[in-house]
Design a protein around this motif. Structure first.
Motif, PDB file in Angstrom:
ATOM      1  N   LEU A   1       0.820  -1.220   0.000  1.00  0.00           N
ATOM      2  CA  LEU A   1       0.000   0.000   0.000  1.00  0.00           C
ATOM      3  C   LEU A   1       0.851   1.265   0.000  1.00  0.00           C
ATOM      4  O   LEU A   1       0.479   2.260  -0.615  1.00  0.00           O
ATOM      5  N   GLU A   2       1.984   1.223   0.668  1.00  0.00           N
ATOM      6  CA  GLU A   2       2.859   2.402   0.675  1.00  0.00           C
ATOM      7  C   GLU A   2       3.384   2.692  -0.732  1.00  0.00           C
ATOM      8  O   GLU A   2       3.418   3.842  -1.176  1.00  0.00           O
ATOM      9  N   ALA A   3       3.755   1.639  -1.463  1.00  0.00           N
ATOM     10  CA  ALA A   3       4.234   1.823  -2.831  1.00  0.00           C
ATOM     11  C   ALA A   3       3.116   2.349  -3.739  1.00  0.00           C
ATOM     12  O   ALA A   3       3.382   3.022  -4.726  1.00  0.00           O
TER      13      ALA A   3
ATOM     14  N   PHE B   1     -18.916  -1.720  13.458  1.00  0.00           N
ATOM     15  CA  PHE B   1     -17.955  -1.958  12.383  1.00  0.00           C
ATOM     16  C   PHE B   1     -16.553  -1.637  12.873  1.00  0.00           C
ATOM     17  O   PHE B   1     -16.337  -0.634  13.561  1.00  0.00           O
ATOM     18  N   VAL B   2     -15.601  -2.463  12.490  1.00  0.00           N
ATOM     19  CA  VAL B   2     -14.183  -2.170  12.672  1.00  0.00           C
ATOM     20  C   VAL B   2     -13.579  -2.217  11.278  1.00  0.00           C
ATOM     21  O   VAL B   2     -13.663  -3.236  10.581  1.00  0.00           O
ATOM     22  N   THR B   3     -13.012  -1.087  10.865  1.00  0.00           N
ATOM     23  CA  THR B   3     -12.528  -0.954   9.492  1.00  0.00           C
ATOM     24  C   THR B   3     -11.047  -0.629   9.464  1.00  0.00           C
ATOM     25  O   THR B   3     -10.470  -0.185  10.456  1.00  0.00           O
ATOM     26  N   ARG B   4     -10.450  -0.832   8.301  1.00  0.00           N
ATOM     27  CA  ARG B   4      -9.078  -0.411   8.047  1.00  0.00           C
ATOM     28  C   ARG B   4      -9.162   0.584   6.903  1.00  0.00           C
ATOM     29  O   ARG B   4      -9.725   0.295   5.853  1.00  0.00           O
ATOM     30  N   LEU B   5      -8.598   1.753   7.125  1.00  0.00           N
ATOM     31  CA  LEU B   5      -8.643   2.860   6.170  1.00  0.00           C
ATOM     32  C   LEU B   5      -7.226   3.184   5.731  1.00  0.00           C
ATOM     33  O   LEU B   5      -6.332   3.304   6.569  1.00  0.00           O
ATOM     34  N   VAL B   6      -7.016   3.315   4.414  1.00  0.00           N
ATOM     35  CA  VAL B   6      -5.699   3.721   3.912  1.00  0.00           C
ATOM     36  C   VAL B   6      -5.761   5.198   3.545  1.00  0.00           C
ATOM     37  O   VAL B   6      -6.782   5.693   3.067  1.00  0.00           O
ATOM     38  N   LEU B   7      -4.638   5.892   3.788  1.00  0.00           N
ATOM     39  CA  LEU B   7      -4.587   7.343   3.596  1.00  0.00           C
ATOM     40  C   LEU B   7      -3.283   7.752   2.921  1.00  0.00           C
ATOM     41  O   LEU B   7      -2.229   7.189   3.205  1.00  0.00           O
ATOM     42  N   ARG B   8      -3.389   8.758   2.059  1.00  0.00           N
ATOM     43  CA  ARG B   8      -2.177   9.327   1.450  1.00  0.00           C
ATOM     44  C   ARG B   8      -1.481  10.264   2.429  1.00  0.00           C
ATOM     45  O   ARG B   8      -0.272  10.387   2.434  1.00  0.00           O
TER      46      ARG B   8
END
Length: 144
Positions: free
Chosen positions: A58-60, A103-110
């Motif tokens: 995800l970082e890439a 809900f338990v979520t995982r969120l990706v962020l820039r």
């Protein structure tokens, strides 16, 4: 299906590299290619292996930050909030859970600046609690 040590090793090795050729897998497991292939087909037929996938960096991809967001919909908003989660592409995982949160979520962020614009629409319909992930020392462990 009862799994033996060879089956468990096949599952662990495929978890690490789902594209591993059967020839390499059979060497590492200590079985012939046809025997390893038979075991893989049996693991698939019994639903233990359901698909082969890709593990993305995800970082890439431009998402150096991740957050765990717990979401508790306000009364009457459960389905609306679920739809909001499903329609926000930054949420990459979502579990419906028991307890105070639904809900338990995982969120990706820039960047951290992207957090408020994603969560702000939820505030009329739910309570959120966010934790920025510092590291993930254990991900996707196979319990076998």
């Amino acid at each position: 299906m009862k799994m033996d040590e060879k089956d468990r090793l096949i599952v662990r090795l495929l978890r690490e590299d789902a594209r591993m050729p059967v020839s390499e897998l059979s060497k590492r497991v200590g079985l012939s290619g046809p025997s390893t292939g038979d075991r893989m087909r049996r693991l698939e037929a019994n639903g233990i292996i359901s698909r082969f996938t890709v593990d993305l960096d995800l970082e890439a991809l431009g998402y150096p930050l991740q957050a765990i967001v717990r979401i508790k919909p306000r009364p009457g908003n459960m389905h609306v909030v679920e739809d909001m989660i499903m329609n926000e592409p930054g949420f990459v995982d979502c579990d419906k859970v028991t307890g105070d949160d639904c809900f338990v979520t995982r969120l990706v962020l820039r960047s951290i600046a992207d957090l408020d614009p994603v969560l702000l629409p939820f505030h009329d319909r739910a309570e959120t609690n966010t934790a920025i992930i510092k590291s993930s020392p254990l991900r996707g462990r196979i319990p076998v």
